[in-house]
Design an enzyme around this catalytic site. Structure first.
Site, PDB file in Angstrom:
ATOM      1  N   ASP A   1      -1.628  -1.227  -3.946  1.00 45.72           N
ATOM      2  CA  ASP A   1      -1.950  -0.407  -5.118  1.00 45.72           C
ATOM      3  C   ASP A   1      -0.773  -0.342  -6.091  1.00 45.72           C
ATOM      4  O   ASP A   1       0.307  -0.878  -5.816  1.00 45.72           O
ATOM      5  CB  ASP A   1      -2.377   1.003  -4.671  1.00 45.72           C
ATOM      6  CG  ASP A   1      -1.405   1.566  -3.642  1.00 45.72           C
ATOM      7  OD1 ASP A   1      -0.192   1.448  -3.857  1.00 45.72           O
ATOM      8  OD2 ASP A   1      -1.872   2.119  -2.618  1.00 45.72           O
TER       9      ASP A   1
ATOM     10  N   ASP B   1      -4.128  -9.721 -16.478  1.00 44.04           N
ATOM     11  CA  ASP B   1      -5.024 -10.854 -16.328  1.00 44.04           C
ATOM     12  C   ASP B   1      -6.217 -10.629 -17.256  1.00 44.04           C
ATOM     13  O   ASP B   1      -6.853  -9.578 -17.202  1.00 44.04           O
ATOM     14  CB  ASP B   1      -5.501 -10.924 -14.869  1.00 44.04           C
ATOM     15  CG  ASP B   1      -5.700 -12.343 -14.394  1.00 44.04           C
ATOM     16  OD1 ASP B   1      -6.423 -13.078 -15.089  1.00 44.04           O
ATOM     17  OD2 ASP B   1      -5.137 -12.707 -13.346  1.00 44.04           O
TER      18      ASP B   1
ATOM     19  N   ASP C   1       0.846  -1.187   0.000  1.00 46.39           N
ATOM     20  CA  ASP C   1       0.000   0.000   0.000  1.00 46.39           C
ATOM     21  C   ASP C   1       0.885   1.242   0.000  1.00 46.39           C
ATOM     22  O   ASP C   1       1.775   1.372   0.836  1.00 46.39           O
ATOM     23  CB  ASP C   1      -0.866  -0.042   1.273  1.00 46.39           C
ATOM     24  CG  ASP C   1      -1.684   1.223   1.459  1.00 46.39           C
ATOM     25  OD1 ASP C   1      -1.920   1.929   0.458  1.00 46.39           O
ATOM     26  OD2 ASP C   1      -2.083   1.495   2.616  1.00 46.39           O
TER      27      ASP C   1
ATOM     28  N   HIS D   1      -2.820 -17.086  -5.989  1.00 44.52           N
ATOM     29  CA  HIS D   1      -3.834 -16.426  -5.161  1.00 44.52           C
ATOM     30  C   HIS D   1      -5.054 -17.300  -4.896  1.00 44.52           C
ATOM     31  O   HIS D   1      -5.980 -16.864  -4.217  1.00 44.52           O
ATOM     32  CB  HIS D   1      -4.263 -15.128  -5.853  1.00 44.52           C
ATOM     33  CG  HIS D   1      -4.964 -15.399  -7.155  1.00 44.52           C
ATOM     34  ND1 HIS D   1      -4.349 -16.040  -8.213  1.00 44.52           N
ATOM     35  CD2 HIS D   1      -6.230 -15.150  -7.562  1.00 44.52           C
ATOM     36  CE1 HIS D   1      -5.212 -16.159  -9.206  1.00 44.52           C
ATOM     37  NE2 HIS D   1      -6.359 -15.628  -8.840  1.00 44.52           N
ATOM     38  N   ASP D   2      -5.087 -18.490  -5.471  1.00 38.07           N
ATOM     39  CA  ASP D   2      -6.239 -19.377  -5.312  1.00 38.07           C
ATOM     40  C   ASP D   2      -5.954 -20.587  -4.431  1.00 38.07           C
ATOM     41  O   ASP D   2      -6.827 -21.437  -4.250  1.00 38.07           O
ATOM     42  CB  ASP D   2      -6.692 -19.897  -6.691  1.00 38.07           C
ATOM     43  CG  ASP D   2      -7.331 -18.820  -7.541  1.00 38.07           C
ATOM     44  OD1 ASP D   2      -7.864 -17.842  -6.968  1.00 38.07           O
ATOM     45  OD2 ASP D   2      -7.286 -18.948  -8.781  1.00 38.07           O
TER      46      ASP D   2
ATOM     47  N   ASP E   1      -7.725 -16.178 -17.764  1.00 43.68           N
ATOM     48  CA  ASP E   1      -8.487 -16.786 -16.673  1.00 43.68           C
ATOM     49  C   ASP E   1      -9.390 -17.909 -17.203  1.00 43.68           C
ATOM     50  O   ASP E   1     -10.092 -17.714 -18.201  1.00 43.68           O
ATOM     51  CB  ASP E   1      -9.349 -15.665 -16.055  1.00 43.68           C
ATOM     52  CG  ASP E   1     -10.000 -16.059 -14.749  1.00 43.68           C
ATOM     53  OD1 ASP E   1      -9.275 -16.355 -13.800  1.00 43.68           O
ATOM     54  OD2 ASP E   1     -11.253 -16.055 -14.690  1.00 43.68           O
TER      55      ASP E   1
ATOM     56  N   GLU F   1      -4.905 -20.302 -18.124  1.00 43.30           N
ATOM     57  CA  GLU F   1      -5.270 -21.112 -16.969  1.00 43.30           C
ATOM     58  C   GLU F   1      -6.235 -22.191 -17.425  1.00 43.30           C
ATOM     59  O   GLU F   1      -7.297 -21.895 -17.982  1.00 43.30           O
ATOM     60  CB  GLU F   1      -5.942 -20.252 -15.891  1.00 43.30           C
ATOM     61  CG  GLU F   1      -6.248 -21.044 -14.646  1.00 43.30           C
ATOM     62  CD  GLU F   1      -7.252 -20.368 -13.713  1.00 43.30           C
ATOM     63  OE1 GLU F   1      -7.175 -20.588 -12.504  1.00 43.30           O
ATOM     64  OE2 GLU F   1      -8.130 -19.625 -14.192  1.00 43.30           O
TER      65      GLU F   1
ATOM     66  N   ASP G   1      -4.202   3.632   2.819  1.00 44.54           N
ATOM     67  CA  ASP G   1      -5.617   3.284   3.020  1.00 44.54           C
ATOM     68  C   ASP G   1      -5.782   1.793   3.347  1.00 44.54           C
ATOM     69  O   ASP G   1      -6.905   1.287   3.391  1.00 44.54           O
ATOM     70  CB  ASP G   1      -6.465   3.661   1.790  1.00 44.54           C
ATOM     71  CG  ASP G   1      -6.041   2.924   0.544  1.00 44.54           C
ATOM     72  OD1 ASP G   1      -5.054   2.142   0.603  1.00 44.54           O
ATOM     73  OD2 ASP G   1      -6.687   3.102  -0.511  1.00 44.54           O
TER      74      ASP G   1
ATOM     75  N   ASN H   1      -0.487   4.561  -0.261  1.00 44.04           N
ATOM     76  CA  ASN H   1      -1.144   5.824   0.140  1.00 44.04           C
ATOM     77  C   ASN H   1      -1.929   5.715   1.442  1.00 44.04           C
ATOM     78  O   ASN H   1      -2.823   6.510   1.722  1.00 44.04           O
ATOM     79  CB  ASN H   1      -2.054   6.325  -0.996  1.00 44.04           C
ATOM     80  CG  ASN H   1      -3.185   5.352  -1.269  1.00 44.04           C
ATOM     81  OD1 ASN H   1      -3.165   4.223  -0.780  1.00 44.04           O
ATOM     82  ND2 ASN H   1      -4.166   5.779  -2.033  1.00 44.04           N
TER      83      ASN H   1
END
Ligand code: NOJ
Ligand code: CA
Length: 556
Positions: A27, A96, A19, A329-330, A196, A252, A23, A21
């Site tokens: 990003d 992606d 991150d 990520h899965d 994907d 994929e 929050d 900024n």
């Protein structure tokens, strides 16, 4: 063969990378900050999980607008800046491409809903219900019905979340629409795409019931998987894109068979440069996929080796190409899944890395694995992953699991395990952000973090640096022949990689116990090892838990 196949690809799941900024959400600015770091890992490409405008039901895989950047992540201008900063460091950006579905807030779908005469109706699968029920009995890949009701007795096909609406690829305008999106980003300078679930874009004509005699929702499997038209559609689209651009492509494949892989990524005429398959990730699951836990955590290294052998030999013999990975990520973190995330965390992280970077194919790594990040236990009110939240219910209703077991299964398998923030330092919020991150931070960041490992020559991070450097300097690891040795050994995986100029032998103990094995050839020199205190080569060898070595053998 294309030299780009000998590349290292680093996957970023942007929401949890860095991150910039304050929050609590990762990003583009955060990625730019860390490009120098990625360069130290010898990365050639970054595969960026979706950064397009999204309602975040499936965190970016439900896209509202393919032509803009999610405001939480930045702006188009910042994206261009990322491209040029990455380029300066010899790194290409792979986007992606989510082309099986758009989100239900995408302009096409909004138009389709607005009027029954809209030309956009045919971009999707709208169907009337059958006897007061869904148009067919297909199960969604996130559990529950594959259909979402849009009005009285009318449904639309949604094979993932209800907010992810499957596109009708039979419609040529859909195909042109997707080609246009790719061209837009290629014109901006991206290096290519990761596609994907690309082998499920075609559905069986007529959308018939699967196993009509059976009760309940059915996994549509061969009604959606790698149908010939999925390939033809994509061939047409890629043809149009390739008229104007050269690009790096990885598809994929959901439940990809070897027959399908051979069609998609054959070396002599590839539709995609390489494909992902999931056999290793699903090693401890039943046929219904990841939450089908019948063999849960009872898998053997022998079974693991059988899968590796099956793919390595077949892609070599039939000349197609695959992407190799251990985490993404899965999936849960691979140290927790295959390795040992406690006593031997460091050793097992190195052993598995050595395995991934010495296979035939193109190696991918996923943010955080280079420091040996582990799964993080999330309590139910901390879950973010839609798949986990949906499947928690499915496990109880369809598979009749008591709630507390269902919860445990989800905690083991949830994608949230891989989505906790990257641990940059032991400062507040792990140096990921200056405020509380959007998802739970793994409390082990105090111990496991980049900063700690920077100056430790024996750290997982520095091992990855050596390994990736070694990989880049030895094309035999990409293209050389793969020949297994010690194939019956229950703890060790071992193979030789050989081309005209080099012969490397890789021997790795994948278990948490010391092992003995016999060797014919004891000449040769270690060129990369997980341990610094390994025994000298002998006909009877002993390897420590998770010890792995790459040895150079003379070519006679
Ligand atoms: C595969 C992606 O990797 C996953 O994160 C996503 O949920 C599904 N496809 C649907 O887009
Ligand atoms: Ca931010």
């Amino acid at each position: 063969m294309k030299k780009e196949l000998a590349s290292i690809v680093y996957q970023i799941w942007p929401r949890s990378f860095k991150d910039s900024n304050g929050d609590g959400i990762g990003d583009l600015g955060g990625i730019i900050e860390k490009l120098d770091y990625l360069q130290t890992l010898n990365v050639d490409y970054i595969w960026l999980s979706p950064v397009y405008v999204s309602g975040n039901v499936d965190y970016g895989y439900d896209i509202d607008d393919y032509y803009n950047i999610q405001p939480e992540y930045g702006t188009l201008e910042q994206f261009d800046n990322l491209l040029s900063e990455a380029k300066k460091r010899g790194i290409g950006i792979i986007m992606d491409m989510v082309a099986n579905h758009t989100s239900s807030s995408h302009e096409w779908f909004k138009q389709a809903l607005e009027s029954p005469d809209s030309p956009y109706r045919d971009y999707y699968f709208f169907r009337k219900g059958k006897n007061g029920k869904e148009p067919n009995n297909w199960i969604s890949l996130f559990g529950g019905s594959g259909w979402t009701k849009v009005s009285e007795n009318e449904y639309v096909l949604t094979m993932f979340a209800p907010q992810q609406v499957d596109l009708n690829w039979e419609n040529p305008n859909v195909r042109d629409g997707i080609a246009d999106i790719m061209k837009f980003w290629l014109r901006r300078g991206v290096a290519g795409f990761r596609y994907d679930v690309i082998n499920i874009i075609s559905k069986k004509a007529g959308l018939p019931d699967k196993n009509p005699h059976k009760k309940g929702y059915q996994f549509a499997d061969d009604y959606i998987n790698s149908l010939p038209r999925a390939f033809d559609f994509m061939e047409e689209v890629m043809g149009k894109v390739r008229e104007e651009f050269e690009l790096f492509t990885v598809g994929e494949g959901m439940l990809l068979t070897q027959e399908a892989a051979m069609r998609y990524s054959r070396c002599d005429d590839p539709l995609f440069d390489m494909m992902f398959q999931f056999d290793l990730a699903l090693i401890d699951c039943g046929p219904l996929g990841k939450y089908d836990f019948r063999k849960f955590y009872h898998w053997t290294i022998k079974e693991f080796k059988t899968i590796v052998r099956k793919w390595q030999m077949d892609m070599q013999n039939r000349n197609y190409w695959m992407a190799n990975y251990l985490s993404n990520h899965d999936q849960p973190r691979h140290i927790s899944h295959y390795g040992n995330d406690k006593k031997y965390r460091v050793e097992s992280a190195k052993a598995w890395a050595m395995f991934n970077f010495t296979l035939r194919g193109t190696p991918f790594l996923y943010q955080g694995e280079e420091i040996g990040m582990t799964d993080c236990k999330l309590e139910m009110d901390e879950w973010k992953d839609i798949e986990a939240i949906t499947d928690y219910k499915v496990l109880q209703t369809m598979m009749k699991l008591p709630a507390f077991i269902a919860r445990k299964v989800i905690q083991k398998k949830t994608r949230d395990n891989a989505r906790t923030p990257v641990q940059w330092s032991d400062a507040a919020f792990a140096g990921f952000s200056t405020v509380k991150p959007w998802i739970k931070l793994n409390p082990n960041y105090l111990d496991i973090n980049v900063e700690n490992q920077e100056n430790d020559s024996q750290s997982v991070l520095n091992f990855y640096r050596n390994l990736t450097g070694f990989y880049k300097a030895h094309p035999v690891l990409t293209f050389g022949r793969w020949t297994e040795i010690l194939s019956d050994h229950p703890q060790i995986i071992a193979y030789v990689r050989e081309d005209d100029s080099e012969k490397l032998q890789i021997i790795i103990n994948l278990s948490s116990k010391p092992v003995t094995f016999s060797l014919d050839e004891i000449e040769g020199k270690d060129v990369l090892t997980t341990h610094t205190d390994g025994a000298p080569w002998n006909h009877k060898m002993v390897f420590a838990p998770y010890e792995g070595r790459i040895r150079e053998l003379s070519k006679h």
